[in-house]
Design a protein around this motif. Structure first.
Motif, PDB file in Angstrom:
ATOM      1  N   TYR A  38      -4.082  -4.076  -6.147  1.00 36.19           N
ATOM      2  CA  TYR A  38      -4.323  -4.366  -4.736  1.00 36.19           C
ATOM      3  C   TYR A  38      -5.745  -4.879  -4.520  1.00 36.19           C
ATOM      4  CZ  TYR A  38       0.006  -1.906  -3.394  1.00 36.19           C
ATOM      5  OH  TYR A  38       1.315  -1.517  -3.231  1.00 36.19           O
ATOM      6  N   PHE A  39      -6.714  -4.241  -5.179  1.00 32.45           N
ATOM      7  CA  PHE A  39      -8.116  -4.651  -5.043  1.00 32.45           C
ATOM      8  C   PHE A  39      -8.304  -6.087  -5.524  1.00 32.45           C
ATOM      9  CE2 PHE A  39     -12.527  -5.046  -6.356  1.00 32.45           C
ATOM     10  CZ  PHE A  39     -13.212  -4.413  -5.329  1.00 32.45           C
ATOM     11  N   LEU A  40      -7.722  -6.406  -6.687  1.00 34.38           N
ATOM     12  CA  LEU A  40      -7.839  -7.765  -7.220  1.00 34.38           C
ATOM     13  C   LEU A  40      -7.154  -8.770  -6.308  1.00 34.38           C
ATOM     14  CD1 LEU A  40      -7.240  -7.124 -11.040  1.00 34.38           C
ATOM     15  CD2 LEU A  40      -9.413  -7.532  -9.877  1.00 34.38           C
ATOM     16  N   LEU A  41      -6.008  -8.410  -5.772  1.00 38.28           N
ATOM     17  CA  LEU A  41      -5.296  -9.309  -4.858  1.00 38.28           C
ATOM     18  C   LEU A  41      -6.112  -9.563  -3.599  1.00 38.28           C
ATOM     19  CD1 LEU A  41      -1.621  -8.038  -5.209  1.00 38.28           C
ATOM     20  CD2 LEU A  41      -2.432 -10.360  -5.704  1.00 38.28           C
ATOM     21  N   MET A  42      -6.747  -8.536  -3.063  1.00 35.53           N
ATOM     22  CA  MET A  42      -7.578  -8.697  -1.878  1.00 35.53           C
ATOM     23  C   MET A  42      -8.709  -9.686  -2.136  1.00 35.53           C
ATOM     24  SD  MET A  42      -7.534  -4.666  -0.835  1.00 35.53           S
ATOM     25  CE  MET A  42      -8.957  -4.716   0.256  1.00 35.53           C
ATOM     26  N   PHE A  43      -9.295  -9.622  -3.328  1.00 30.87           N
ATOM     27  CA  PHE A  43     -10.348 -10.567  -3.698  1.00 30.87           C
ATOM     28  C   PHE A  43      -9.776 -11.967  -3.893  1.00 30.87           C
ATOM     29  CE2 PHE A  43     -12.739 -12.852  -6.967  1.00 30.87           C
ATOM     30  CZ  PHE A  43     -14.014 -12.843  -6.415  1.00 30.87           C
ATOM     31  N   LEU A  44      -8.694 -12.081  -4.654  1.00 32.33           N
ATOM     32  CA  LEU A  44      -8.111 -13.388  -4.952  1.00 32.33           C
ATOM     33  C   LEU A  44      -7.573 -14.087  -3.707  1.00 32.33           C
ATOM     34  CD1 LEU A  44      -6.198 -12.383  -8.204  1.00 32.33           C
ATOM     35  CD2 LEU A  44      -8.175 -13.906  -8.082  1.00 32.33           C
ATOM     36  N   LEU A  45      -7.125 -13.303  -2.736  1.00 30.37           N
ATOM     37  CA  LEU A  45      -6.576 -13.878  -1.501  1.00 30.37           C
ATOM     38  C   LEU A  45      -7.674 -14.008  -0.452  1.00 30.37           C
ATOM     39  CD1 LEU A  45      -3.169 -11.949  -1.411  1.00 30.37           C
ATOM     40  CD2 LEU A  45      -3.643 -14.243  -2.308  1.00 30.37           C
ATOM     41  N   ARG A  46      -8.825 -14.500  -0.895  1.00 29.26           N
ATOM     42  CA  ARG A  46      -9.952 -14.858  -0.024  1.00 29.26           C
ATOM     43  C   ARG A  46     -10.508 -13.665   0.752  1.00 29.26           C
ATOM     44  NH1 ARG A  46      -7.478 -20.302   2.547  1.00 29.26           N
ATOM     45  NH2 ARG A  46      -7.771 -19.052   4.425  1.00 29.26           N
ATOM     46  N   PRO A  49      -8.562  -8.217   4.008  1.00 27.98           N
ATOM     47  CA  PRO A  49      -8.756  -6.790   4.276  1.00 27.98           C
ATOM     48  C   PRO A  49      -7.514  -5.993   3.875  1.00 27.98           C
ATOM     49  CG  PRO A  49      -9.274  -8.127   6.212  1.00 27.98           C
ATOM     50  CD  PRO A  49      -8.578  -9.020   5.242  1.00 27.98           C
ATOM     51  N   PHE A  50      -7.719  -4.722   3.562  1.00 24.14           N
ATOM     52  CA  PHE A  50      -6.597  -3.878   3.144  1.00 24.14           C
ATOM     53  C   PHE A  50      -5.554  -3.752   4.250  1.00 24.14           C
ATOM     54  CE2 PHE A  50      -4.627   0.389   2.600  1.00 24.14           C
ATOM     55  CZ  PHE A  50      -3.971   0.133   1.408  1.00 24.14           C
ATOM     56  N   ILE A  51      -5.998  -3.710   5.498  1.00 22.72           N
ATOM     57  CA  ILE A  51      -5.044  -3.561   6.602  1.00 22.72           C
ATOM     58  C   ILE A  51      -4.109  -4.761   6.679  1.00 22.72           C
ATOM     59  CG2 ILE A  51      -6.553  -4.577   8.382  1.00 22.72           C
ATOM     60  CD1 ILE A  51      -5.419  -2.391  10.294  1.00 22.72           C
ATOM     61  N   ASP A  52      -4.623  -5.950   6.359  1.00 19.26           N
ATOM     62  CA  ASP A  52      -3.773  -7.143   6.370  1.00 19.26           C
ATOM     63  C   ASP A  52      -2.846  -7.160   5.158  1.00 19.26           C
ATOM     64  OD1 ASP A  52      -4.931  -7.959   8.721  1.00 19.26           O
ATOM     65  OD2 ASP A  52      -6.303  -9.381   7.793  1.00 19.26           O
ATOM     66  N   LEU A  53      -3.351  -6.706   4.011  1.00 17.09           N
ATOM     67  CA  LEU A  53      -2.509  -6.613   2.822  1.00 17.09           C
ATOM     68  C   LEU A  53      -1.352  -5.650   3.061  1.00 17.09           C
ATOM     69  CD1 LEU A  53      -2.657  -7.517  -0.346  1.00 17.09           C
ATOM     70  CD2 LEU A  53      -3.230  -5.109  -0.673  1.00 17.09           C
ATOM     71  N   ALA A  54      -1.663  -4.522   3.678  1.00 19.46           N
ATOM     72  CA  ALA A  54      -0.636  -3.503   3.927  1.00 19.46           C
ATOM     73  C   ALA A  54       0.446  -4.000   4.881  1.00 19.46           C
ATOM     74  CB  ALA A  54      -1.286  -2.239   4.481  1.00 19.46           C
ATOM     75  N   HIS A  55       0.056  -4.839   5.835  1.00 17.99           N
ATOM     76  CA  HIS A  55       1.005  -5.311   6.853  1.00 17.99           C
ATOM     77  C   HIS A  55       1.681  -6.634   6.501  1.00 17.99           C
ATOM     78  CE1 HIS A  55      -1.049  -2.279   9.358  1.00 17.99           C
ATOM     79  NE2 HIS A  55       0.031  -2.314  10.103  1.00 17.99           N
ATOM     80  N   LEU A  56       1.387  -7.198   5.320  1.00 19.25           N
ATOM     81  CA  LEU A  56       2.053  -8.438   4.929  1.00 19.25           C
ATOM     82  C   LEU A  56       3.564  -8.225   4.860  1.00 19.25           C
ATOM     83  CD1 LEU A  56      -0.140  -9.987   2.062  1.00 19.25           C
ATOM     84  CD2 LEU A  56       0.144 -10.841   4.395  1.00 19.25           C
ATOM     85  N   ARG A  57       4.307  -9.201   5.410  1.00 16.01           N
ATOM     86  CA  ARG A  57       5.766  -9.163   5.334  1.00 16.01           C
ATOM     87  C   ARG A  57       6.246 -10.109   4.235  1.00 16.01           C
ATOM     88  NH1 ARG A  57       7.789  -6.649  10.046  1.00 16.01           N
ATOM     89  NH2 ARG A  57       6.009  -5.597  11.019  1.00 16.01           N
ATOM     90  N   LYS A  58       7.401  -9.842   3.728  1.00 17.76           N
ATOM     91  CA  LYS A  58       7.956 -10.704   2.687  1.00 17.76           C
ATOM     92  C   LYS A  58       8.118 -12.129   3.185  1.00 17.76           C
ATOM     93  CE  LYS A  58      10.290  -7.062   0.090  1.00 17.76           C
ATOM     94  NZ  LYS A  58      11.571  -6.455  -0.347  1.00 17.76           N
ATOM     95  N   ARG A  59       8.428 -12.259   4.466  1.00 19.43           N
ATOM     96  CA  ARG A  59       8.605 -13.598   5.030  1.00 19.43           C
ATOM     97  C   ARG A  59       7.294 -14.366   5.123  1.00 19.43           C
ATOM     98  NH1 ARG A  59       9.637 -10.701  10.530  1.00 19.43           N
ATOM     99  NH2 ARG A  59       7.592 -10.794  11.518  1.00 19.43           N
ATOM    100  N   ASP A  60       6.153 -13.661   4.989  1.00 17.01           N
ATOM    101  CA  ASP A  60       4.845 -14.320   5.052  1.00 17.01           C
ATOM    102  C   ASP A  60       4.541 -15.122   3.795  1.00 17.01           C
ATOM    103  OD1 ASP A  60       4.388 -13.169   7.535  1.00 17.01           O
ATOM    104  OD2 ASP A  60       3.368 -11.418   6.701  1.00 17.01           O
ATOM    105  N   MET A  61       5.257 -14.862   2.712  1.00 14.63           N
ATOM    106  CA  MET A  61       5.027 -15.556   1.440  1.00 14.63           C
ATOM    107  C   MET A  61       6.155 -16.543   1.193  1.00 14.63           C
ATOM    108  SD  MET A  61       4.257 -13.977  -2.386  1.00 14.63           S
ATOM    109  CE  MET A  61       5.948 -13.449  -2.681  1.00 14.63           C
TER     110      MET A  61
END
Length: 218
Positions: A38-46, A49-61
């Protein structure tokens, strides 16, 4: 109170971030592996924030991109998924087809906005606890938290010479002024490095050894 506090100590160096990224998921505990991912993804995805990572929906990708709205500001963010993030997404995304969320962070949250927020806070505390344990293994003496990935991305981008406007857009800030305040603590360090480089350049022309000769006066 809207002042942005100095985040200098929250950012990792390029070497420290590289150690986290290139050691692989070698920690023995699956929960620690997930925290590292999760930490690496937060960095790689510009610097997400963790709150945005947690709330990502499958439809967002979709179509190699992630498109979402920032939880804090509501600003829409669209980013291309880096190839380095793809294995992490494949390994740690929620495999349950009935789940709406991309990651299994909020799946068991009770209904209701207040209940969801409380559940998120619990997940955030656990994430920070896992990051603390991860740092002890991979970065002894260094403290990391859910904020560190975002501040590290911003700091390294700034020191690489990325324009503040681009950093602002990447972080989803409401204005460049917010980003300038966000990066202000790093200005002196950047200028000091430039000064060191300038002095070293001049020193090379003083006999080639970088030493300035100061005449002795009596």
């Amino acid at each position: 109170y809207t002042k942005v506090k100095s985040q200098t100590k929250r950012a990792l160096t390029e070497e420290q971030m590289g150690r986290l990224m290139h050691t692989g998921l070698a920690v023995p505990c699956k929960e620690l592996q997930r925290a590292q991912a999760y930490f690496l993804l937060m960095f790689l995805l510009r610097g997400m924030p963790f709150i945005d990572l947690a709330h990502l929906r499958k439809r967002d990708m979709r179509d190699g991109r992630i498109v979402y709205r920032r939880h804090k500001t509501g600003k829409q963010i669209s980013l291309r998924i880096p190839r380095e993030a793809l294995p992490l997404l494949k390994e740690f995304k929620d495999k349950d087809d009935t789940s709406l969320y991309l990651f299994p962070i909020l799946n068991d949250a009770p209904e209701g906005e207040d209940a969801l927020y409380g559940y998120y806070q619990k997940a955030l505390r656990n994430f920070n606890k896992m990051l603390e344990a991860l740092a002890k293994r991979l970065l002894p003496g260094i403290k990391i938290s859910s904020y560190t990935a975002r501040h590290t991305w911003a700091t390294l981008a700034y020191h690489l010479g990325m324009p503040v406007g681009i950093i602002c857009q990447a972080l989803g800030h409401s204005s460049v002024r917010v980003t300038e305040t966000y990066l202000k603590p790093f200005e002196n360090e950047k200028v000091d490095k430039a000064n060191r480089k300038l002095i070293s350049t001049i020193g090379k022309h003083e006999g080639g050894n970088g030493i300035f000769l100061i005449p002795y006066r009596t």
